[in-house]
Design a protein around this motif. Sequence first.
Motif, PDB file in Angstrom:
ATOM      1  N   ASN A 145       0.537  -1.234   0.071  1.00 41.84           N
ATOM      2  CA  ASN A 145       0.063   0.008   0.129  1.00 41.84           C
ATOM      3  C   ASN A 145       0.835   1.254  -0.037  1.00 41.84           C
ATOM      4  OD1 ASN A 145      -2.509  -1.122  -0.047  1.00 41.84           O
ATOM      5  ND2 ASN A 145      -2.529  -1.608   2.312  1.00 41.84           N
ATOM      6  N   SER A 146       2.098   1.165   0.158  1.00 44.64           N
ATOM      7  CA  SER A 146       3.034   2.399   0.312  1.00 44.64           C
ATOM      8  C   SER A 146       3.809   2.582  -1.123  1.00 44.64           C
ATOM      9  CB  SER A 146       4.106   2.098   1.172  1.00 44.64           C
ATOM     10  OG  SER A 146       5.071   1.122   0.968  1.00 44.64           O
ATOM     11  N   ILE A 147       3.372   1.683  -2.025  1.00 43.05           N
ATOM     12  CA  ILE A 147       4.015   2.014  -3.314  1.00 43.05           C
ATOM     13  C   ILE A 147       3.583   3.348  -4.049  1.00 43.05           C
ATOM     14  CG2 ILE A 147       4.549   0.965  -5.688  1.00 43.05           C
ATOM     15  CD1 ILE A 147       3.994  -2.002  -4.438  1.00 43.05           C
ATOM     16  N   PRO A 148       4.292   4.132  -4.318  1.00 48.98           N
ATOM     17  CA  PRO A 148       3.897   5.471  -4.763  1.00 48.98           C
ATOM     18  C   PRO A 148       3.250   5.305  -6.075  1.00 48.98           C
ATOM     19  CG  PRO A 148       6.279   5.402  -4.039  1.00 48.98           C
ATOM     20  CD  PRO A 148       5.887   3.999  -3.928  1.00 48.98           C
ATOM     21  N   VAL A 149       3.481   4.422  -6.843  1.00 46.86           N
ATOM     22  CA  VAL A 149       2.871   4.464  -8.297  1.00 46.86           C
ATOM     23  C   VAL A 149       1.681   3.325  -8.371  1.00 46.86           C
ATOM     24  CG1 VAL A 149       4.914   5.247  -9.686  1.00 46.86           C
ATOM     25  CG2 VAL A 149       4.241   2.898  -9.291  1.00 46.86           C
ATOM     26  N   GLY A 150       1.458   2.837  -6.956  1.00 48.28           N
ATOM     27  CA  GLY A 150       0.534   1.766  -6.993  1.00 48.28           C
ATOM     28  C   GLY A 150       1.074   0.427  -7.068  1.00 48.28           C
ATOM     29  N   ALA A 151       0.672  -0.602  -6.358  1.00 43.04           N
ATOM     30  CA  ALA A 151       0.865  -1.982  -6.917  1.00 43.04           C
ATOM     31  C   ALA A 151       0.266  -2.562  -8.223  1.00 43.04           C
ATOM     32  CB  ALA A 151       0.381  -2.874  -5.831  1.00 43.04           C
ATOM     33  N   ASP A 152       1.038  -3.213  -8.932  1.00 43.03           N
ATOM     34  CA  ASP A 152       0.550  -3.910 -10.154  1.00 43.03           C
ATOM     35  C   ASP A 152       0.262  -5.301  -9.850  1.00 43.03           C
ATOM     36  OD1 ASP A 152       2.867  -5.486  -9.826  1.00 43.03           O
ATOM     37  OD2 ASP A 152       3.856  -4.420 -11.559  1.00 43.03           O
ATOM     38  N   ALA A 153      -0.371  -5.979 -10.727  1.00 38.87           N
ATOM     39  CA  ALA A 153      -0.784  -7.437 -10.565  1.00 38.87           C
ATOM     40  C   ALA A 153       0.251  -8.351 -10.179  1.00 38.87           C
ATOM     41  CB  ALA A 153      -1.499  -7.746 -12.129  1.00 38.87           C
ATOM     42  N   VAL A 154       1.507  -8.081 -10.421  1.00 38.53           N
ATOM     43  CA  VAL A 154       2.476  -9.037  -9.988  1.00 38.53           C
ATOM     44  C   VAL A 154       2.600  -8.966  -8.538  1.00 38.53           C
ATOM     45  CG1 VAL A 154       4.937  -9.392 -10.156  1.00 38.53           C
ATOM     46  CG2 VAL A 154       3.653  -8.850 -12.363  1.00 38.53           C
ATOM     47  N   THR A 155       2.586  -7.651  -8.233  1.00 36.72           N
ATOM     48  CA  THR A 155       2.597  -7.469  -6.623  1.00 36.72           C
ATOM     49  C   THR A 155       1.670  -7.961  -5.718  1.00 36.72           C
ATOM     50  OG1 THR A 155       3.421  -5.094  -7.135  1.00 36.72           O
ATOM     51  CG2 THR A 155       2.874  -5.590  -4.885  1.00 36.72           C
ATOM     52  N   TRP A 156       0.404  -8.071  -6.388  1.00 34.75           N
ATOM     53  CA  TRP A 156      -0.818  -8.614  -5.677  1.00 34.75           C
ATOM     54  C   TRP A 156      -0.564 -10.296  -5.736  1.00 34.75           C
ATOM     55  CZ3 TRP A 156      -2.805  -6.016  -2.243  1.00 34.75           C
ATOM     56  CH2 TRP A 156      -2.978  -4.683  -2.412  1.00 34.75           C
ATOM     57  N   ARG A 157      -0.161 -10.809  -6.899  1.00 37.56           N
ATOM     58  CA  ARG A 157      -0.032 -12.180  -7.104  1.00 37.56           C
ATOM     59  C   ARG A 157       0.696 -12.936  -6.065  1.00 37.56           C
ATOM     60  NH1 ARG A 157       0.184 -11.251 -12.647  1.00 37.56           N
ATOM     61  NH2 ARG A 157      -1.913 -11.546 -13.578  1.00 37.56           N
ATOM     62  N   ILE A 158       2.009 -11.957  -5.990  1.00 37.50           N
ATOM     63  CA  ILE A 158       3.029 -12.525  -5.035  1.00 37.50           C
ATOM     64  C   ILE A 158       2.449 -12.435  -3.554  1.00 37.50           C
ATOM     65  CG2 ILE A 158       5.155 -11.828  -3.836  1.00 37.50           C
ATOM     66  CD1 ILE A 158       6.138 -10.433  -6.406  1.00 37.50           C
ATOM     67  N   LEU A 159       1.900 -11.358  -3.105  1.00 36.76           N
ATOM     68  CA  LEU A 159       1.206 -11.356  -1.803  1.00 36.76           C
ATOM     69  C   LEU A 159      -0.054 -12.464  -1.862  1.00 36.76           C
ATOM     70  CD1 LEU A 159       1.083 -10.119   0.933  1.00 36.76           C
ATOM     71  CD2 LEU A 159      -0.393  -8.562   0.094  1.00 36.76           C
ATOM     72  N   LEU A 160      -0.743 -12.813  -2.757  1.00 37.10           N
ATOM     73  CA  LEU A 160      -1.633 -13.642  -2.703  1.00 37.10           C
ATOM     74  C   LEU A 160      -1.231 -15.157  -2.736  1.00 37.10           C
ATOM     75  CD1 LEU A 160      -4.789 -14.438  -2.629  1.00 37.10           C
ATOM     76  CD2 LEU A 160      -4.615 -14.268  -5.107  1.00 37.10           C
ATOM     77  N   GLY A 161      -0.117 -15.422  -3.175  1.00 37.96           N
ATOM     78  CA  GLY A 161       0.711 -16.428  -3.215  1.00 37.96           C
ATOM     79  C   GLY A 161       1.367 -16.778  -1.675  1.00 37.96           C
ATOM     80  N   SER A 162       1.629 -15.929  -1.160  1.00 38.87           N
ATOM     81  CA  SER A 162       1.982 -16.131   0.290  1.00 38.87           C
ATOM     82  C   SER A 162       1.022 -16.217   1.457  1.00 38.87           C
ATOM     83  CB  SER A 162       2.869 -14.858   0.838  1.00 38.87           C
ATOM     84  OG  SER A 162       3.956 -14.575  -0.078  1.00 38.87           O
ATOM     85  N   CYS A 163      -0.306 -15.760   0.965  1.00 39.26           N
ATOM     86  CA  CYS A 163      -1.322 -15.786   1.822  1.00 39.26           C
ATOM     87  C   CYS A 163      -1.846 -17.388   1.623  1.00 39.26           C
ATOM     88  CB  CYS A 163      -2.524 -15.124   1.123  1.00 39.26           C
ATOM     89  SG  CYS A 163      -2.216 -13.350   1.897  1.00 39.26           S
ATOM     90  N   ARG A 164      -1.870 -17.832   0.323  1.00 37.98           N
ATOM     91  CA  ARG A 164      -2.114 -19.418   0.218  1.00 37.98           C
ATOM     92  C   ARG A 164      -1.053 -20.315   1.095  1.00 37.98           C
ATOM     93  NH1 ARG A 164      -1.061 -22.066  -5.362  1.00 37.98           N
ATOM     94  NH2 ARG A 164       1.014 -21.556  -4.321  1.00 37.98           N
ATOM     95  N   LYS A 165       0.107 -19.735   1.081  1.00 38.87           N
ATOM     96  CA  LYS A 165       1.072 -20.798   1.489  1.00 38.87           C
ATOM     97  C   LYS A 165       0.745 -20.803   3.031  1.00 38.87           C
ATOM     98  CE  LYS A 165       6.067 -20.874   2.680  1.00 38.87           C
ATOM     99  NZ  LYS A 165       7.305 -20.148   2.164  1.00 38.87           N
ATOM    100  N   TRP A 166       0.349 -19.608   3.931  1.00 38.97           N
ATOM    101  CA  TRP A 166       0.416 -19.502   5.251  1.00 38.97           C
ATOM    102  C   TRP A 166      -1.208 -19.701   5.662  1.00 38.97           C
ATOM    103  CZ3 TRP A 166       4.576 -20.637   7.301  1.00 38.97           C
ATOM    104  CH2 TRP A 166       5.922 -19.924   6.742  1.00 38.97           C
ATOM    105  N   GLY A 167      -2.088 -19.768   4.648  1.00 38.43           N
ATOM    106  CA  GLY A 167      -3.629 -20.049   5.094  1.00 38.43           C
ATOM    107  C   GLY A 167      -4.027 -18.674   5.773  1.00 38.43           C
TER     108      GLY A 167
END
Length: 209
Positions: A145-167
Motif C-alpha cells: 500500500n506504500s508503493i508510490p505508483v501503486g501496486a501492479d498485478a504481479v505485486t498482488w499475485r506475490i502477496l496472494l501466493g504467500s497468503c495461500r502458503k500460510w493460510g
Amino acid sequence: MGLHARMDCQPDCSTYAAVRPVAIGLLDCYGKCGSMNRAEECFNNMPSPDIICWNSLLGGYSSLGDSTQVFSLVKKIQKAGLNIDAITFISIRTACSHAGLVEEGKHYFDSMTGLGIRKSVEHYNCIVDILGRANRLEEALVVVNSIPVGADAVTWRILLGSCRKWGNVEIGKVTFEALVQAVGTKEDASAYVLMSDLYGSMSSIDKFL
C-alpha cells in the motif's frame, strides 16, 4: 549446436571475454544455466569490468539463492570503487528472499533512498516476496500500500501466493479483490486458482480440528 554448447567447446573464455557485449551475454547465459565456474572464468578474463558486468555475475549467484556469494560480490564491487545500482539491489533482495534473510533484505531496501536510487515496483515486489515468505503478511501489505505508483498485478499475485502458503484468508481476501481490480477486464485464472487453493487448504485444516 546451441550457443551455450558452442561456448563450452572453447577451452579459453578469454576468446570471448575481451569483447564486452559478447562477454556480458556469456555471463548471463552461464548464470541462467547455473554454470558459475564458467561465469567466473569469463568474468576474470574481462578487462576492467563495469557495474553491468558485475551485475551479470551477481545475477547468476542471486538466481541460485547463494546469498554468501552475493554479499561477497557486493563488497568487491564497492572495493573496486563502483557504485551499486538499481539492478544490483534486485539481485541482493532476490538472494535475501531465497535465503530467508528478512532483516538484511529490509536493510538494503531502506538504504536505496540514501544512495539516491529510485525504487521501482520491481524493488517493492522483491521486499513483498521476502516478507511474504517469512509469514510477515501484515508488513507485506503495508509495503504494498506504500508503493508510490501503486501496486501492479504481479505485486498482488506475490502477496496472494504467500497468503495461500500460510493460510491467511483475511489478507488473502483483500489481496484477491485488489488483484481482480488490477487486471481489470482481463481474465486472470491464476487469481481464482490461488484463492480456491487458499480456501481449500483451510477446509482441510478444519477437518482435523
